[in-house]
Design a protein around this motif. Structure first.
Motif, PDB file in Angstrom:
ATOM      1  N   GLY A 180       0.446  -0.874  -0.020  1.00  0.00           N
ATOM      2  CA  GLY A 180      -0.339   0.258   0.093  1.00  0.00           C
ATOM      3  C   GLY A 180       0.604   1.047  -0.209  1.00  0.00           C
ATOM      4  O   GLY A 180       1.934   1.112  -1.146  1.00  0.00           O
ATOM      5  N   ASP A 181       0.626   2.394   0.805  1.00  0.00           N
ATOM      6  CA  ASP A 181       1.297   3.361   0.923  1.00  0.00           C
ATOM      7  C   ASP A 181       2.125   4.027   1.993  1.00  0.00           C
ATOM      8  O   ASP A 181       2.710   4.284   1.861  1.00  0.00           O
TER       9      ASP A 181
ATOM     10  N   VAL B 142      11.407  -3.176   8.632  1.00  0.00           N
ATOM     11  CA  VAL B 142      11.337  -1.804   7.110  1.00  0.00           C
ATOM     12  C   VAL B 142      10.159  -1.997   6.683  1.00  0.00           C
ATOM     13  O   VAL B 142       9.156  -2.591   6.289  1.00  0.00           O
ATOM     14  N   LEU B 143      10.470  -0.760   6.622  1.00  0.00           N
ATOM     15  CA  LEU B 143       9.283   0.394   6.501  1.00  0.00           C
ATOM     16  C   LEU B 143       9.583   0.051   4.768  1.00  0.00           C
ATOM     17  O   LEU B 143      10.271   1.050   4.175  1.00  0.00           O
TER      18      LEU B 143
ATOM     19  N   GLY C 243       8.192  -0.125  -3.037  1.00  0.00           N
ATOM     20  CA  GLY C 243       9.109  -1.064  -2.100  1.00  0.00           C
ATOM     21  C   GLY C 243      10.057  -0.385  -1.171  1.00  0.00           C
ATOM     22  O   GLY C 243       9.620   0.159  -0.491  1.00  0.00           O
ATOM     23  N   LEU C 244      11.601  -0.966  -1.223  1.00  0.00           N
ATOM     24  CA  LEU C 244      12.436   0.613  -0.765  1.00  0.00           C
ATOM     25  C   LEU C 244      12.968   1.259  -1.420  1.00  0.00           C
ATOM     26  O   LEU C 244      13.789   2.075  -1.009  1.00  0.00           O
TER      27      LEU C 244
END
Length: 392
Positions: A7-8, A158-159, A164-165
């Motif tokens: 999601g966001d 991990v946020l 993705g990252l």
């Protein structure tokens, strides 16, 4: 069609992230013609990118200032985190939905090993395979790098976000420059870790709290005294009521010279201390100090945790032949050190028994003037050193 359900933005473990990214890998394999050999070549390409040496490595740790203890800690942890990621790739379950047929990759151009080149360089029909493989590679390199600061990477949330990252691209590049080209400051490791977990920037901090968990050097969380001094441990639990807080050192300590008489070896009793961490009042920009309080028989002594951790980072950890006797070494009481205010200088060195107690050792490291303090387990050392005997 997306390859994840983040999601966001939400926190995900390494296992969850790798499992989501498998849809990219599966789609890349299918677009390149399918087959287990294709998959094996792609995974081998990832392994080459996660190495710390060689032409395909995305984070080179085989050159630079090799005399730094922090570099050794990081290099060892990079290998451990890389192994974790590769194990998760091997064990990732099949995705619940089909991955995208193509994707606009954010990859910055990581090198491909020759077997991957043979799989992906060809006609225009392989363009989706190249995009999908590049994005999978890029995301898992970001994941590996995001977990480097932590001693327990499998437990760290991990946020992740809509891409993705990819949100970590600038922070990761900054951290990579620190790791590969500079004398690595502990503050840099904490700053990157806060970006990974909280999406926030920590300036001048040695740890932080976010989302019901604290992130501190392991020795501050019951870890071994001879364990890592620069890495961080993620631990569920809170120390302060704020959702986000950055732990910073206190300032303004005076220096005192220890004046209590030295005693002969064996005359100093090592007492067992209780310990706890006490937060200071809220400071600017979400900062807090933490005080290590140690107590014995109704007496309590306080040490700033930031100063204690600084002393832990600066303390030498020698290797070499064992000393056969300490009978000629002046021995000091740890309580005598703690009774002094501020930073304590021990004249002409000597031995301070700790009984292997983590809290007592850490408290002493917060009071002793850095520079000639040794975490001592019996080695021959230079005269004039202050030996903290950490043997149990």
């Amino acid at each position: 069609m997306t390859w994840h359900d983040f999601g966001d933005g939400r926190a995900v473990t390494a296992a969850s992230f790798v499992a989501a990214a498998r849809s990219l890998l599966d789609a890349a394999v299918d677009a390149a013609g399918g087959g287990e050999e294709t998959r094996a070549d792609f995974v081998a390409g990832l392994a080459a990118c996660l190495a710390t040496s060689g032409p395909y490595a995305t984070l080179r740790l085989d050159a630079g200032l090799v005399d730094q203890g922090v570099r050794g800690e990081l290099a060892t942890n990079v290998d451990a985190v890389s192994a974790l990621v590769l194990d998760l790739v091997a064990d990732a379950p099949p995705p619940r939905q089909t991955g995208p047929a193509d994707i606009h990759s954010s990859c910055v151009g990581y090198s491909w090993i020759p077997p991957v080149v043979r799989r992906l360089i060809g006609g225009p029909e392989l363009h989706p395979a190249r995009n999908l493989y590049n994005e999978w590679l890029w995301q898992l390199v970001l994941l590996r790098d995001a977990l480097i600061p932590f001693t327990n990477p499998a437990e760290v949330p991990v946020l992740a976000g809509p891409d993705g990252l990819t949100r970590l691209q600038d922070a990761r590049d900054w951290f990579a420059v620190q790791v590969m080209t500079r004398r690595i400051a502990h503050e840099a490791i904490v700053r990157f870790a806060a970006e990974v977990v909280a999406g926030a920037r920590a300036e001048g901090a040695y740890g932080f709290q976010h989302g019901g968990a604290v992130v501190l050097p392991p020795v501050a969380l019951d870890g071994p005294v001879l364990g890592p001094a620069y890495l961080l441990t993620y631990r569920v639990g809170t120390l302060v009521p704020e959702d986000v807080a950055f732990f910073v050192p206190a300032t303004g300590q005076e220096t005192a010279t220890l004046s209590a008489p030295a005693k002969a070896a064996g005359e100093v009793e090592v007492v067992s201390l209780s310990d706890r961490l006490v937060p200071g009042p809220p400071g600017p920009a979400g900062t807090r100090t933490l005080t290590l309080v140690v107590g014995f028989d109704g007496h309590e002594w306080t040490v700033d945790l930031g100063q204690a951790l600084r002393g832990h980072r600066y303390a030498a950890r020698p290797s070499g032949p064992q000393r056969t006797s300490t009978s000629d070494t002046a021995t000091w009481s740890g309580c005598a050190v703690l009774r002094e205010d501020g930073v304590v200088a021990v004249p002409d060195g000597g031995l301070i028994p700790t009984g292997g107690q983590r809290a007592l050792t850490l408290a002493l490291l917060g009071r002793l003037r850095p520079g000639n303090v040794v975490l001592w387990t019996g080695q021959d050392v230079e005269p004039g050193s202050v030996l903290l005997d950490v043997r149990g």
